[in-house]
Design an enzyme around this catalytic site. Structure first.
Site, PDB file in Angstrom:
ATOM      1  CE  LYS A  52      -3.673  -2.621   2.145  1.00 41.36           C
ATOM      2  NZ  LYS A  52      -4.372  -3.051   3.362  1.00 41.36           N
ATOM      3  CD  GLN A  96      -3.133  -4.748   6.475  1.00 46.79           C
ATOM      4  OE1 GLN A  96      -3.090  -3.793   5.737  1.00 46.79           O
ATOM      5  NE2 GLN A  96      -3.754  -5.871   6.132  1.00 46.79           N
ATOM      6  CG  ASP A 119      -9.250  -0.535   4.754  1.00 47.83           C
ATOM      7  OD1 ASP A 119      -9.010  -0.748   3.549  1.00 47.83           O
ATOM      8  OD2 ASP A 119      -8.517  -0.921   5.676  1.00 47.83           O
TER       9      ASP A 119
END
Ligand code: NDP
Length: 293
Positions: A52, A96, A119
């Protein structure tokens, strides 16, 4: 059989994002900035987060990687999230997953300002997505929509069978495919580990989306001739011929299934690159305040 090349589509979209960043720079506007929070030393998480950060670099975004030991308390992590919520430099951020067991993932997800939740895991974004209102759509489902769009896969009135009902892939995917949108309007069946006679459903699928995390679970006799197969799975299996000792395979037995398909995604190189690209798209939307103003 058409190979759905996620790597190719991802590179095209990332080039468009990079151009957009260039335009912002020329206008003297703020460059999008994504932050990623990584707790502990889980190897796959490290790989994903590094991917990312690298993608941010490739498209010209700013990025910040915040690392914390797996001993960090929930309270301390919540305080770090609040700092990111308040930091005007950060347009969007991700935490994460998975998190260590002593940290409540629901609490963490809900602590993220939904306007920075690129997200798309916050209940406000999930709810707005379900109601077809502007929202951050979680990266893997959004990446799949972009693939279907690029390859002009007809979805209207088709039977889409989704395998897996996780909050990050299967469940939002099933909602998106059923929405009254151009890429959507499918008749959707959502299967999970309690589904009986699973193959009866998969054999009816015009579009089969597999997201269960079992290597090569979907066999040729489970797939209708001419189906479109989207394989989300990323599984490591032992391969003594490789230096690493493993290789990546999807949830679909690609070699046997591909000849029956109208189109299919490979693993790697299918959905994976689109997931990161979709995160970049969401970050761009966040920086441009296009979702929440
Ligand atoms: P989860 O483990 O969270 O969910 C798996 C789902 O599959 C659950 O709903 C489970 O059912 C269902 N399931 C498990 N076994 C069966 C079975 N035998 N038959 C039918 N359904 C079953 O996984 P994720 O959704 O997070 O990930 C799925 C896969 O996708 C993994 O391989 C993961 O690595 C990969 N992935 C890939 C991404 C990408 O970018 N390409 C991004 C995210 C994930 P139940 O709910 O009943 O337990």
């Amino acid at each position: 059989m058409q190979l759905i090349d996620g790597k190719h589509v991802a590179s095209l979209i990332q080039a468009e994002i990079a151009q957009e960043v260039q335009n912002l720079k020329e206008k003297g506007q703020k460059i999008p900035h994504l932050a990623a929070v990584l707790v502990g030393n889980d190897a796959p998480s490290e790989t994903y987060v590094n991917g990312k950060v690298k993608a941010c670099h490739n498209v010209g975004f700013g990025s910040t990687l915040l690392r914390f030991p797996d001993t960090i308390s929930e309270t301390a992590l919540l305080a770090e999230i609040e700092k990111l919520n308040q930091n005007p430099e950060i347009d969007g951020f991700i935490v994460q997953l998975p998190l260590p067991k002593h940290i409540d993932v629901v609490k963490i997800t809900e602590a993220i300002d939904y306007r920075k939740d690129v997200d798309g895991f916050h209940p406000i974004n999930v709810g707005r997505m379900a109601k077809n209102l502007p929202a951050y759509i979680s990266a893997t489902p959004l990446g799949i929509l972009k693939l279907l769009e690029y390859y002009q896969i007809p979805t209207v009135g088709r039977h889409c069978v989704v395998l897996g009902r996780s909050h990050i892939v299967g469940s939002p995917m099933s909602i998106l495919m059923a929405r009254n949108t151009p890429i959507g309007n499918s008749t959707v069946t959502l299967c999970h580990s309690k589904t009986q006679n699973l193959a009866e459903y998969t054999r009816q699928a015009d579009i089969l989306i597999a997201a269960i995390g079992i290597p090569q679970f979907v066999k040729a006799d489970m797939v209708k001739e001419g189906a479109i197969v989207i394989d989300v799975g990323i599984n490591r299996i032992e391969d003594t011929k490789r230096k690493s000792g493993f290789r990546l395979v999807g949830d679909v037995d690609f070699e046997k299934v591909a000849p029956r398909c109208y189109a299919i995604t490979p693993v790697p190189g299918g959905v994976g690159p689109m997931t990161i690209t979709a995160l970049m798209l969401n970050t761009l939307l966040a920086a441009q305040k296009k979702v929440y103003g």
